[in-house]
Design an enzyme around this catalytic site. Structure first.
Site, mmCIF file in Angstrom:
data_model
loop_
_atom_site.group_PDB
_atom_site.id
_atom_site.type_symbol
_atom_site.label_atom_id
_atom_site.label_comp_id
_atom_site.label_asym_id
_atom_site.label_seq_id
_atom_site.Cartn_x
_atom_site.Cartn_y
_atom_site.Cartn_z
ATOM 1 N N SER A 64 -39.495 -81.065 -22.414
ATOM 2 C CA SER A 64 -40.885 -80.848 -21.998
ATOM 3 C C SER A 64 -41.869 -81.327 -23.056
ATOM 4 C CB SER A 64 -41.139 -79.359 -21.738
ATOM 5 O OG SER A 64 -40.296 -78.873 -20.728
HETATM 6 N N1 SAH Z 1 -36.788 -76.210 -21.626
HETATM 7 C C1 SAH Z 1 -36.293 -77.570 -21.592
HETATM 8 C C2 SAH Z 1 -36.862 -78.292 -20.396
HETATM 9 C C3 SAH Z 1 -35.783 -78.950 -19.639
HETATM 10 S S1 SAH Z 1 -36.250 -79.643 -18.083
HETATM 11 C C4 SAH Z 1 -36.561 -78.311 -22.874
HETATM 12 O O1 SAH Z 1 -37.381 -77.846 -23.668
HETATM 13 O O2 SAH Z 1 -35.924 -79.340 -23.125
HETATM 14 C C5 SAH Z 1 -35.655 -78.401 -16.957
HETATM 15 C C6 SAH Z 1 -34.192 -78.104 -16.976
HETATM 16 O O3 SAH Z 1 -33.906 -77.216 -15.891
HETATM 17 C C7 SAH Z 1 -33.272 -79.314 -16.775
HETATM 18 O O4 SAH Z 1 -32.416 -79.422 -17.871
HETATM 19 C C8 SAH Z 1 -32.524 -78.997 -15.475
HETATM 20 O O5 SAH Z 1 -31.186 -79.446 -15.477
HETATM 21 C C9 SAH Z 1 -32.602 -77.473 -15.437
HETATM 22 N N2 SAH Z 1 -32.412 -76.885 -14.103
HETATM 23 C C10 SAH Z 1 -32.875 -77.313 -12.897
HETATM 24 N N3 SAH Z 1 -32.452 -76.495 -11.912
HETATM 25 C C11 SAH Z 1 -31.698 -75.521 -12.508
HETATM 26 C C12 SAH Z 1 -30.972 -74.392 -12.013
HETATM 27 N N4 SAH Z 1 -30.924 -74.070 -10.722
HETATM 28 N N5 SAH Z 1 -30.324 -73.617 -12.907
HETATM 29 C C13 SAH Z 1 -30.347 -73.902 -14.240
HETATM 30 N N6 SAH Z 1 -30.997 -74.964 -14.757
HETATM 31 C C14 SAH Z 1 -31.667 -75.764 -13.908
#
Ligand code: SAH
Length: 213
Positions: A64
């Site tokens: 993010s």
């Molecule tokens: N907090 C992270 C942002 C990652 S983007 C950072 O700072 O890097 C959002 C993430 O949510 C992705 O890695 C995606 O794979 C995950 N995601 C999407 N749907 C999900 C679900 N149902 N359960 C767990 N993770 C999920």
């Protein structure tokens, strides 16, 4: 992962930039100044680690944007020793920010590759989150209730399961909407059955996918 004077300087400028964009909480800003964002980037993008942008990570996901991480963290009103459930571990960067603020973090990721990478990295950096590979829609009943819950992917709506795993008096922060843009939303649990919601403008996240693990 090594830090350097150059990275320290860039990190400080990034934090100043985020402050100028309206983030006031000193605890959040201090945490961002301490976490080595370059450690969480994919190798091709390390040089951009202290730009205020989202970048690609493995499995077609993103780390993010720092401003967004600060914004969500501030909305969460994290206090020391709070038990926080994060959905979407991704790179682990947001996890590290929450840990730096003194929270006990439980974080779920659906991509096994990201779950493993984040676990290895955070461990090497001396952080101790509780990471899980699985579907965030289910939350983590065995560790509930949580002081707060943070969804870091764009959710069409807030799953009832997660609302149930929140403490009364706690809040859940999530970008709500279909793919494209979402409205940052904070839901306060005011009683076992009553919730109050606030909204905070538009953001853009990768989707919160259901049942795909
Ligand atoms: N907090 C992270 C942002 C990652 S983007 C950072 O700072 O890097 C959002 C993430 O949510 C992705 O890695 C995606 O794979 C995950 N995601 C999407 N749907 C999900 C679900 N149902 N359960 C767990 N993770 C999920």
């Amino acid at each position: 992962m090594e830090d350097s004077l150059r990275y320290k300087g860039m990190r400080k400028r990034l934090v100043d930039d985020i402050r100028l964009k309206g983030i006031k909480g000193e605890a959040v800003l201090e945490a961002m100044n301490r976490v080595l964002r370059h450690a969480f980037m994919d190798s091709g993008f390390i040089q951009f680690a202290y730009r205020d942008n989202a970048f690609p990570i493995a499995a077609g996901q993103t780390i993010s944007q720092p401003y967004t991480v600060a914004f969500q963290t501030e909305l969460l009103e994290v206090k020391e020793f709070h038990k926080v459930l994060e959905i979407g571990t991704g790179s682990g960067y947001q996890t590290a920010i929450l840990l730096e603020m003194g929270a006990r973090v439980y974080s779920i990721e659906r991509h096994k590759e990201l779950y493993q990478k984040a676990g290895d990295l955070l461990g090497k950096m001396g952080y101790h989150p509780h990471l899980f590979w699985g579907d965030g829609y289910l939350g983590k009943e065995s560790y509930a209730p949580f002081d707060s819950i943070l969804i870091t992917a764009g959710a069409p709506s807030i799953p009832e399961t997660l609302k149930n795993q929140l403490k009364v008096g706690g809040c859940l922060v999530a970008p709500i909407g279909e793919s494209g843009t979402q409205i940052m939303t904070r839901l306060w649990k005011v009683s076992e059955t009553k919730f109050e919601s606030e909204t905070f403008g538009y953001f853009s996240f990768v989707p919160f996918l259901k049942g795909k693990v």
